[in-house]
Design a protein around this motif. Structure first.
Motif, PDB file in Angstrom:
ATOM      1  N   ILE A 191       5.534   6.069   1.384  1.00 30.66           N
ATOM      2  CA  ILE A 191       5.613   6.656   2.104  1.00 30.66           C
ATOM      3  C   ILE A 191       5.899   8.215   1.067  1.00 30.66           C
ATOM      4  N   PHE A 192       4.185   8.963   1.194  1.00 32.07           N
ATOM      5  CA  PHE A 192       4.203  10.428   0.220  1.00 32.07           C
ATOM      6  C   PHE A 192       4.238  11.555   1.317  1.00 32.07           C
ATOM      7  N   PHE A 193       4.394  12.333   1.049  1.00 35.88           N
ATOM      8  CA  PHE A 193       4.119  13.886   2.237  1.00 35.88           C
ATOM      9  C   PHE A 193       4.635  15.116   2.118  1.00 35.88           C
ATOM     10  N   LEU A 194       3.699  15.422   2.555  1.00 35.47           N
ATOM     11  CA  LEU A 194       3.785  17.106   2.387  1.00 35.47           C
ATOM     12  C   LEU A 194       4.336  18.100   3.046  1.00 35.47           C
ATOM     13  N   ARG A 195       4.271  18.054   4.010  1.00 39.10           N
ATOM     14  CA  ARG A 195       4.949  19.154   4.685  1.00 39.10           C
ATOM     15  C   ARG A 195       5.763  18.820   5.621  1.00 39.10           C
ATOM     16  N   PRO A 196       6.654  19.122   6.581  1.00 42.02           N
ATOM     17  CA  PRO A 196       8.063  18.598   7.395  1.00 42.02           C
ATOM     18  C   PRO A 196       7.821  18.677   8.714  1.00 42.02           C
ATOM     19  N   SER A 197       7.838  18.304   9.619  1.00 41.64           N
ATOM     20  CA  SER A 197       8.099  18.674  10.886  1.00 41.64           C
ATOM     21  C   SER A 197       8.966  18.476  12.043  1.00 41.64           C
TER      22      SER A 197
ATOM     23  N   TYR B  94       0.994  -1.442  -0.537  1.00 41.03           N
ATOM     24  CA  TYR B  94      -0.435  -0.553  -0.078  1.00 41.03           C
ATOM     25  C   TYR B  94       0.963   1.770   0.219  1.00 41.03           C
ATOM     26  N   ASP B  95       0.410   2.558  -0.277  1.00 36.38           N
ATOM     27  CA  ASP B  95       0.867   3.944  -0.308  1.00 36.38           C
ATOM     28  C   ASP B  95       0.376   4.631   1.040  1.00 36.38           C
ATOM     29  N   VAL B  96       1.172   5.423   1.394  1.00 41.72           N
ATOM     30  CA  VAL B  96       0.620   6.367   2.642  1.00 41.72           C
ATOM     31  C   VAL B  96       0.453   7.273   1.929  1.00 41.72           C
ATOM     32  N   TYR B  97      -0.308   8.857   2.168  1.00 43.31           N
ATOM     33  CA  TYR B  97       0.068  10.180   1.761  1.00 43.31           C
ATOM     34  C   TYR B  97      -0.727  10.592   2.989  1.00 43.31           C
ATOM     35  N   LEU B  98       0.801  11.204   3.793  1.00 48.84           N
ATOM     36  CA  LEU B  98       0.713  12.264   5.462  1.00 48.84           C
ATOM     37  C   LEU B  98       0.204  13.620   4.455  1.00 48.84           C
ATOM     38  N   LEU B  99      -0.324  14.194   4.963  1.00 46.32           N
ATOM     39  CA  LEU B  99      -0.407  15.924   5.076  1.00 46.32           C
ATOM     40  C   LEU B  99       1.363  16.095   5.794  1.00 46.32           C
ATOM     41  N   GLN B 100       1.897  15.342   7.782  1.00 43.64           N
ATOM     42  CA  GLN B 100       2.863  16.051   7.779  1.00 43.64           C
ATOM     43  C   GLN B 100       3.663  14.458   7.809  1.00 43.64           C
ATOM     44  N   GLU B 101       5.024  15.546   7.659  1.00 45.66           N
ATOM     45  CA  GLU B 101       5.881  14.367   7.815  1.00 45.66           C
ATOM     46  C   GLU B 101       6.045  13.203   9.004  1.00 45.66           C
ATOM     47  N   PRO B 102       5.785  11.713   9.227  1.00 47.57           N
ATOM     48  CA  PRO B 102       5.850  11.233  10.389  1.00 47.57           C
ATOM     49  C   PRO B 102       6.720  10.766  11.215  1.00 47.57           C
TER      50      PRO B 102
ATOM     51  N   PHE C  20       8.600   9.698  -0.237  1.00 51.67           N
ATOM     52  CA  PHE C  20       8.570  10.934  -1.556  1.00 51.67           C
ATOM     53  C   PHE C  20       7.622  12.197  -1.013  1.00 51.67           C
ATOM     54  N   GLN C  21       8.581  13.354  -0.938  1.00 53.49           N
ATOM     55  CA  GLN C  21       8.408  14.797  -0.525  1.00 53.49           C
ATOM     56  C   GLN C  21       7.461  15.213  -1.773  1.00 53.49           C
ATOM     57  N   PHE C  22       6.465  15.884  -1.225  1.00 51.26           N
ATOM     58  CA  PHE C  22       5.364  17.296  -2.566  1.00 51.26           C
ATOM     59  C   PHE C  22       6.339  18.078  -1.949  1.00 51.26           C
ATOM     60  N   THR C  23       7.114  18.906  -3.117  1.00 48.58           N
ATOM     61  CA  THR C  23       7.695  20.093  -3.019  1.00 48.58           C
ATOM     62  C   THR C  23       6.739  20.800  -3.955  1.00 48.58           C
ATOM     63  N   THR C  24       5.681  22.313  -3.760  1.00 50.32           N
ATOM     64  CA  THR C  24       5.493  23.180  -3.557  1.00 50.32           C
ATOM     65  C   THR C  24       5.774  24.686  -4.397  1.00 50.32           C
ATOM     66  N   ASP C  25       5.337  25.753  -5.017  1.00 45.78           N
ATOM     67  CA  ASP C  25       5.630  27.516  -4.474  1.00 45.78           C
ATOM     68  C   ASP C  25       4.213  27.419  -3.540  1.00 45.78           C
ATOM     69  N   GLY C  26       3.826  26.901  -2.946  1.00 46.79           N
ATOM     70  CA  GLY C  26       2.271  27.223  -1.601  1.00 46.79           C
ATOM     71  C   GLY C  26       1.608  27.143  -2.378  1.00 46.79           C
ATOM     72  N   SER C  27       1.116  26.152  -3.287  1.00 45.67           N
ATOM     73  CA  SER C  27      -0.095  26.490  -3.902  1.00 45.67           C
ATOM     74  C   SER C  27      -1.227  25.219  -2.784  1.00 45.67           C
ATOM     75  N   LEU C  28      -0.275  24.373  -2.108  1.00 47.50           N
ATOM     76  CA  LEU C  28      -1.351  23.287  -0.937  1.00 47.50           C
ATOM     77  C   LEU C  28      -0.495  23.725   0.250  1.00 47.50           C
ATOM     78  N   THR C  29      -0.061  24.777   0.704  1.00 43.76           N
ATOM     79  CA  THR C  29       0.317  24.973   1.588  1.00 43.76           C
ATOM     80  C   THR C  29      -0.676  26.328   2.578  1.00 43.76           C
TER      81      THR C  29
END
Length: 368
Positions: free
Chosen positions: A329-335, A305-313, A359-368
């Motif tokens: 594991i995919f995550f958007l924001r570092p903790s 399974y793939d896991v997507y997380l808003l915050q780094e675990p 994997f980490q999502f990197t963004t110019d701000g559109s998702l944060t």
């Protein structure tokens, strides 16, 4: 931030990325071995004649078999041993005498000795190889998958679109359903289908078991007729004679997505556990083989399974994904206490009996 919700957006064709998705990149979080050039100091000598080469290399390979990742000879310069092998006041010649080299080889090894810096290990990427050969010629076996992780070509266009969409969905669920608290999504990538969704509760800071990652693992277990944590949430009930189960999905998230026109194309549900079939007797080592076993034996914890997380675990949650055999594991924001990038790279610890990709999502701000 407005948490009251907004009118559902116009449904879009999911075959092409949106402007928001174009601004998001997916970066593989590789271990330090992929990013750094480690060097060690080594004693080397220069042979007086090429005729000495055969006998010197023959004895060195027998008595000091080192540097398998390097070319032992370069321009009549021969690598002998790391400087750290020669202790304290001991000279190199005294050190070599302990290995009973023949007299003529010992003389050759002690001629024009100098200390050089050479790569400490074999390069994993071509960019490392090109840097390492500036110090000393080394061996390199290209790994196309490792190269694709580094340059971002490991996902197809449709896979990349889906991953980015899950990244956006994390933010929407956090904002619209979970009062801006962290959210996690577990997906069976074969469909792809959402197996489970979990959000951190108000007590998350006080009770580690309430972290959304821990809840997510437990909700996945619910889809396999397991689960250990008590919850006051209402979960989706399965219909009779269904081929998939929705038991891992809290109704609040499921209803939100089913009522939102933008998400009507999403698939939900996990494969039903194959009770009484061979996977019940499989060993821990067999389960650790990963995604192939998901197709062969059916669901077992988070295998495949793939896991997507808003915050780094955190470390505890990251270990939970190790024990549950997550694939990626995919995550958007570092903790601040993150254990995959910020403070640690748990997935790079070789001693663990299971390793997932990160994997980490990197963004110019559109998702944060």
């Amino acid at each position: 931030m407005d948490t009251c919700g907004s009118p559902p957006p116009v449904k879009r064709n999911r075959q092409s990325p949106t402007d928001d998705e174009d601004s998001v990149e997916i970066r593989a979080v590789l271990s330090h071995e992929y990013n750094e050039i480690a060097l060690i100091k080594v004693h080397s000598c220069q042979l007086e004649t090429k005729q000495q080469l055969q006998s010197v290399i023959q004895e060195l390979s027998q008595k000091l078999p080192r540097f398998q990742h390097l070319k032992r000879v370069h321009d009549r310069n021969v690598l002998i041993c790391p400087t750290s092998d020669v202790g304290g006041a001991e000279s190199l010649e005294e050190h070599l005498q302990r290995y009973a080299f023949s007299a003529h080889v010992l003389r050759a090894l002690c001629h024009q000795v100098k200390v050089v810096e050479v790569p400490a290990r074999m390069p994993k990427l071509r960019v490392q190889y090109e840097q390492m050969i500036q110090h000393w010629p080394c061996k390199f076996h290209p790994n196309h998958y490792s190269e694709s992780l580094r340059n971002g070509s490991n996902f197809s266009i449709s896979q990349r679109i889906f991953h980015k969409r899950m990244g956006q969905l994390l933010t929407k669920l956090s904002t619209d359903v979970n009062k801006d608290r962290p959210v996690g999504i577990c997906v069976d990538p074969r469909q792809p289908s959402i197996v489970s969704i979990a959000g951190a509760s108000e007590s998350s800071s006080a009770d580690g078991h309430e972290h959304c990652s821990m809840l997510l693992v437990d909700f996945v277990a619910r889809s396999q007729q397991g689960g250990a944590l008590r919850s006051n949430l209402s979960f989706v009930e399965d219909q009779e004679n269904t081929k998939t189960t929705l038991r891992g999905l809290p109704k609040a998230y499921y209803d939100y997505l089913k009522k939102n026109e933008a998400y009507q194309d999403l698939k939900f549900g996990a494969e039903i556990s194959r009770k009484g079939q061979p996977q019940q007797q499989m060993s821990e080592a067999e389960h650790a083989q990963g995604a192939d076993n998901l197709a062969k034996y059916g669901p077992y914890l988070c295998t495949g399974y793939d896991v997507y997380l808003l915050q780094e675990p955190c470390l505890m949650c990251s270990m939970a994904f190790v024990h549950s055999r997550a694939k990626r594991i995919f995550f958007l924001r570092p903790s601040d206490n993150g254990a995959l990038v910020t403070r640690f790279q748990l997935h790079a610890v070789k001693e663990l009996n299971h390793h997932y990709e990160v994997f980490q999502f990197t963004t110019d701000g559109s998702l944060t």
